[in-house]
Design a protein around this motif. Structure first.
Motif, PDB file in Angstrom:
ATOM      1  N   LEU A 102       0.842  -1.203   0.000  1.00 56.56           N
ATOM      2  CA  LEU A 102       0.000   0.000   0.000  1.00 56.56           C
ATOM      3  C   LEU A 102       0.876   1.252   0.000  1.00 56.56           C
ATOM      4  N   ARG A 103       2.028   1.165   0.688  1.00 54.95           N
ATOM      5  CA  ARG A 103       2.933   2.308   0.746  1.00 54.95           C
ATOM      6  C   ARG A 103       3.439   2.624  -0.672  1.00 54.95           C
ATOM      7  N   THR A 104       3.754   1.569  -1.392  1.00 55.22           N
ATOM      8  CA  THR A 104       4.297   1.739  -2.753  1.00 55.22           C
ATOM      9  C   THR A 104       3.228   2.267  -3.710  1.00 55.22           C
ATOM     10  N   GLN A 105       2.058   1.679  -3.666  1.00 55.59           N
ATOM     11  CA  GLN A 105       1.034   1.975  -4.682  1.00 55.59           C
ATOM     12  C   GLN A 105       0.139   3.144  -4.321  1.00 55.59           C
ATOM     13  N   GLY A 106      -0.157   3.281  -3.024  1.00 55.23           N
ATOM     14  CA  GLY A 106      -1.052   4.359  -2.597  1.00 55.23           C
ATOM     15  C   GLY A 106      -2.468   4.144  -3.122  1.00 55.23           C
ATOM     16  N   GLY A 107      -3.249   5.223  -3.261  1.00 59.29           N
ATOM     17  CA  GLY A 107      -4.606   5.109  -3.797  1.00 59.29           C
ATOM     18  C   GLY A 107      -5.655   4.973  -2.703  1.00 59.29           C
ATOM     19  N   PRO A 108      -6.953   4.825  -3.103  1.00 62.78           N
ATOM     20  CA  PRO A 108      -8.063   4.817  -2.122  1.00 62.78           C
ATOM     21  C   PRO A 108      -7.926   3.733  -1.054  1.00 62.78           C
ATOM     22  N   LEU A 109      -7.407   2.540  -1.419  1.00 63.16           N
ATOM     23  CA  LEU A 109      -7.287   1.473  -0.422  1.00 63.16           C
ATOM     24  C   LEU A 109      -6.287   1.870   0.662  1.00 63.16           C
ATOM     25  N   ALA A 110      -5.173   2.463   0.263  1.00 62.28           N
ATOM     26  CA  ALA A 110      -4.165   2.924   1.226  1.00 62.28           C
ATOM     27  C   ALA A 110      -4.744   4.045   2.099  1.00 62.28           C
ATOM     28  N   GLU A 111      -5.529   4.919   1.483  1.00 64.53           N
ATOM     29  CA  GLU A 111      -6.070   6.064   2.229  1.00 64.53           C
ATOM     30  C   GLU A 111      -7.049   5.618   3.310  1.00 64.53           C
ATOM     31  N   VAL A 112      -7.897   4.620   3.012  1.00 66.78           N
ATOM     32  CA  VAL A 112      -8.822   4.184   4.066  1.00 66.78           C
ATOM     33  C   VAL A 112      -8.076   3.341   5.112  1.00 66.78           C
ATOM     34  N   PHE A 113      -7.146   2.490   4.662  1.00 67.47           N
ATOM     35  CA  PHE A 113      -6.406   1.626   5.589  1.00 67.47           C
ATOM     36  C   PHE A 113      -5.742   2.468   6.681  1.00 67.47           C
ATOM     37  N   ALA A 114      -5.090   3.535   6.297  1.00 57.37           N
ATOM     38  CA  ALA A 114      -4.350   4.375   7.254  1.00 57.37           C
ATOM     39  C   ALA A 114      -5.278   5.052   8.253  1.00 57.37           C
ATOM     40  N   ARG A 115      -6.571   5.173   7.898  1.00 58.89           N
ATOM     41  CA  ARG A 115      -7.527   5.861   8.782  1.00 58.89           C
ATOM     42  C   ARG A 115      -8.340   4.886   9.634  1.00 58.89           C
ATOM     43  N   TRP A 116      -8.304   3.582   9.295  1.00 58.79           N
ATOM     44  CA  TRP A 116      -9.113   2.612  10.027  1.00 58.79           C
ATOM     45  C   TRP A 116      -8.706   2.529  11.508  1.00 58.79           C
ATOM     46  N   LEU A 117      -9.670   2.546  12.413  1.00 59.98           N
ATOM     47  CA  LEU A 117      -9.397   2.377  13.847  1.00 59.98           C
ATOM     48  C   LEU A 117      -8.588   1.097  14.073  1.00 59.98           C
ATOM     49  N   ARG A 118      -8.892   0.105  13.304  1.00 60.74           N
ATOM     50  CA  ARG A 118      -8.263  -1.221  13.420  1.00 60.74           C
ATOM     51  C   ARG A 118      -6.763  -1.171  13.236  1.00 60.74           C
ATOM     52  N   GLN A 119      -6.265  -0.122  12.556  1.00 56.84           N
ATOM     53  CA  GLN A 119      -4.835  -0.059  12.229  1.00 56.84           C
ATOM     54  C   GLN A 119      -4.120   1.062  12.967  1.00 56.84           C
ATOM     55  N   ARG A 120      -4.809   1.672  13.931  1.00 58.87           N
ATOM     56  CA  ARG A 120      -4.219   2.865  14.561  1.00 58.87           C
ATOM     57  C   ARG A 120      -4.130   2.747  16.091  1.00 58.87           C
ATOM     58  N   ASP A 121      -3.134   3.382  16.671  1.00 60.68           N
ATOM     59  CA  ASP A 121      -3.006   3.480  18.142  1.00 60.68           C
ATOM     60  C   ASP A 121      -2.748   4.919  18.545  1.00 60.68           C
ATOM     61  N   ASP A 122      -3.149   5.876  17.687  1.00 58.22           N
ATOM     62  CA  ASP A 122      -2.868   7.279  17.986  1.00 58.22           C
ATOM     63  C   ASP A 122      -3.855   7.836  19.015  1.00 58.22           C
ATOM     64  N   ALA A 123      -3.640   9.081  19.409  1.00 62.47           N
ATOM     65  CA  ALA A 123      -4.413   9.692  20.503  1.00 62.47           C
ATOM     66  C   ALA A 123      -5.895   9.826  20.180  1.00 62.47           C
ATOM     67  N   THR A 124      -6.245   9.880  18.917  1.00 62.59           N
ATOM     68  CA  THR A 124      -7.679  10.050  18.585  1.00 62.59           C
ATOM     69  C   THR A 124      -8.382   8.698  18.451  1.00 62.59           C
ATOM     70  N   HIS A 125      -7.626   7.592  18.569  1.00 65.54           N
ATOM     71  CA  HIS A 125      -8.272   6.269  18.434  1.00 65.54           C
ATOM     72  C   HIS A 125      -9.372   6.106  19.487  1.00 65.54           C
ATOM     73  N   ALA A 126      -9.048   6.353  20.757  1.00 65.11           N
ATOM     74  CA  ALA A 126     -10.017   6.073  21.837  1.00 65.11           C
ATOM     75  C   ALA A 126     -11.305   6.889  21.715  1.00 65.11           C
ATOM     76  N   PRO A 127     -11.243   8.234  21.537  1.00 65.09           N
ATOM     77  CA  PRO A 127     -12.525   8.965  21.445  1.00 65.09           C
ATOM     78  C   PRO A 127     -13.327   8.586  20.197  1.00 65.09           C
TER      79      PRO A 127
END
Ligand code: HEM
Length: 390
Positions: A102-127
């Motif tokens: 996804l890093r190499t190709q980018g596109g809509p699949l990469a854009e949603v993947f990076a935003r999915w709660l399932r793939q994140r541990d950042d500060a906005t995940h919990a709220p």
């Protein structure tokens, strides 16, 4: 790694970590006390309660308990924490929100993947997770049952190879207001979800990522259209009420996680429904009227009939080491901690209603099992392409 009780085939390239029992984690008691308090504050109709606090109406408890658990900074206590509660075990290596294809190709699949709660541990995940959990908890079981039964009846026209694959994701799509009115609509949705699956493969080729991206773009557009055309669709309504775009980092994060509801229900839902068909042979004539119970489905899930393992990266190591976390054989088939599944109630209600519909159909032809689809984290039963009614 425990062998799959249903299909003796499984191997993993990462060391498995054992899961300590809860009672040795004193800190957790505090978390549960808080959760109990929050439960009484915001419980709604979803009543799949069981004795142990960490699984009753899991989504709201999960969200609040894991948020409390994160404050634990006692190294000895952290070492004892179950892997799913260990803050040093993350979804992605720091600074690497996307896997290589996804890093190499980018596109809509990469854009949603990076935003999915399932793939994140950042500060906005919990709220954001808490808002999403409230929206899922606000769904009425009656609505879920009605949509699941309708999708089960439609999927029956697609044959046994289609039925268990179609029902879970088509039910969530229908609850979100997508027009799931015939087998063709179910097959179109299935095709797009399989294109996403291929694009998310660890060794996905550029073409697969591109095709997965096209599927994502089509589904995002359909969900935006449903938001305007059918704002009263049960899940669209609870999302706009409890987890509307202003509650997320931006609108793109809201729409990505709305799509994730369909994606998350897809493979895990097909695995659980498929294993229920396998186990009980529910379609034999003499057993008409007998449908599995919620406890039957939870037992199946605990035995490995749904998601068998999940994965984390241990950021205490350099580079962060991949760690496989067993779910099969534990009491957490829907996960635990910050990433606990918020769709547990919806998933169980969907499968129960669909299997109940099936049990009411007289003279069904039993499905014929063929080789399952073996994925790194689950096995999905497959059936011969035969009609349900002879
Ligand atoms: C039988 C069906 C299902 C099973 C077995 C299942 C299981 C799981 C598990 C084990 C996780 C946690 C993974 C981890 O910790 O790495 C998870 C996460 C998630 N599930 Fe489910 N799930 C199912 C159905 C659903 C449904 C129907 C939805 C939504 C409608 C859903 C939404 C989610 C979401 C959004 C997450 C990510 C949560 C986060 O990372 O904070 N799941 N699921």
């Amino acid at each position: 790694m425990t062998a799959c009780p249903f299909h003796a085939r499984h191997d993993a390239d990462a060391p498995a970590v054992t899961r300590p029992t809860r009672t040795i984690v004193p800190v957790r008691a505090n978390a549960n006390a808080n959760a109990e308090a929050s439960l009484s504050a915001n419980t709604n109709t979803n009543t799949n309660t069981s004795t142990s606090t960490s699984t009753s109406t899991s989504t709201s408890i999960g969200a609040s308990a894991s948020a409390d658990a994160v404050v634990v900074h006692n190294p000895a206590a952290e070492a004892l924490l179950a892997p799913l509660l260990d803050p040093a075990l993350r979804m992605r290596p720091p600074g690497e929100p996307l896997p290589p294809p996804l890093r190499t190709q980018g596109g809509p699949l990469a854009e949603v993947f990076a935003r999915w709660l399932r793939q994140r541990d950042d500060a906005t995940h919990a709220p954001e997770k808490a808002a999403l959990s409230r929206a899922l908890l606000a769904l009425s079981d009656d609505d879920v049952r009605a949509h699941a039964r309708r999708q089960a009846a439609i999927a029956a026209r697609g044959g046994w190879s289609h039925w268990h694959w179609a029902v879970p994701a088509s039910t969530v799509a229908s609850l979100l207001g997508l027009a799931m009115d015939d087998v063709d609509a179910q097959r179109r949705l299935h095709g797009r979800l399989r294109a996403m699956a291929a694009g998310l493969g660890a060794q996905a080729e550029d073409e697969a990522v591109r095709a997965g991206g096209e599927a994502v773009a089509a589904l995002l557009a359909a969900l935006d259209d449903a938001e305007h055309r059918a704002p009263d669709a049960p899940l669209q309504w609870t999302l706009l009420r409890h987890a509307a775009p202003p509650r997320w980092t931006d609108r793109a994060t809201f729409t990505a996680n709305r799509l994730a509801l369909i994606w998350q229900s897809h493979e895990a839902g097909a695995a659980l429904l498929g294993h229920a068909l396998l186990e009980e042979g529910r379609t034999r004539g003499p057993r008409v009227g007998e449908a599995p119970t919620r406890e039957d489905l939870l037992r199946l899930a605990r035995e490995g009939g749904a998601v068998r393992v999940t994965r984390r990266f241990d950021v205490r190591q350099t580079p962060p080491a991949p760690v496989t976390v067993p779910l099969a054989g534990t009491d957490a088939p829907f996960g635990d901690g910050a990433h606990r599944c918020p769709g547990r109630g919806l998933a169980l209600e969907t499968s129960l209603a669909a299997l109940q519909w099936l049990a009411e159909q007289p003279a069904l032809r039993p499905p014929t099992a063929i080789a399952p689809l073996a994925l790194p984290n689950m096995d999905i039963p497959q059936f011969k392409d035969e009609e349900l009614f002879p």
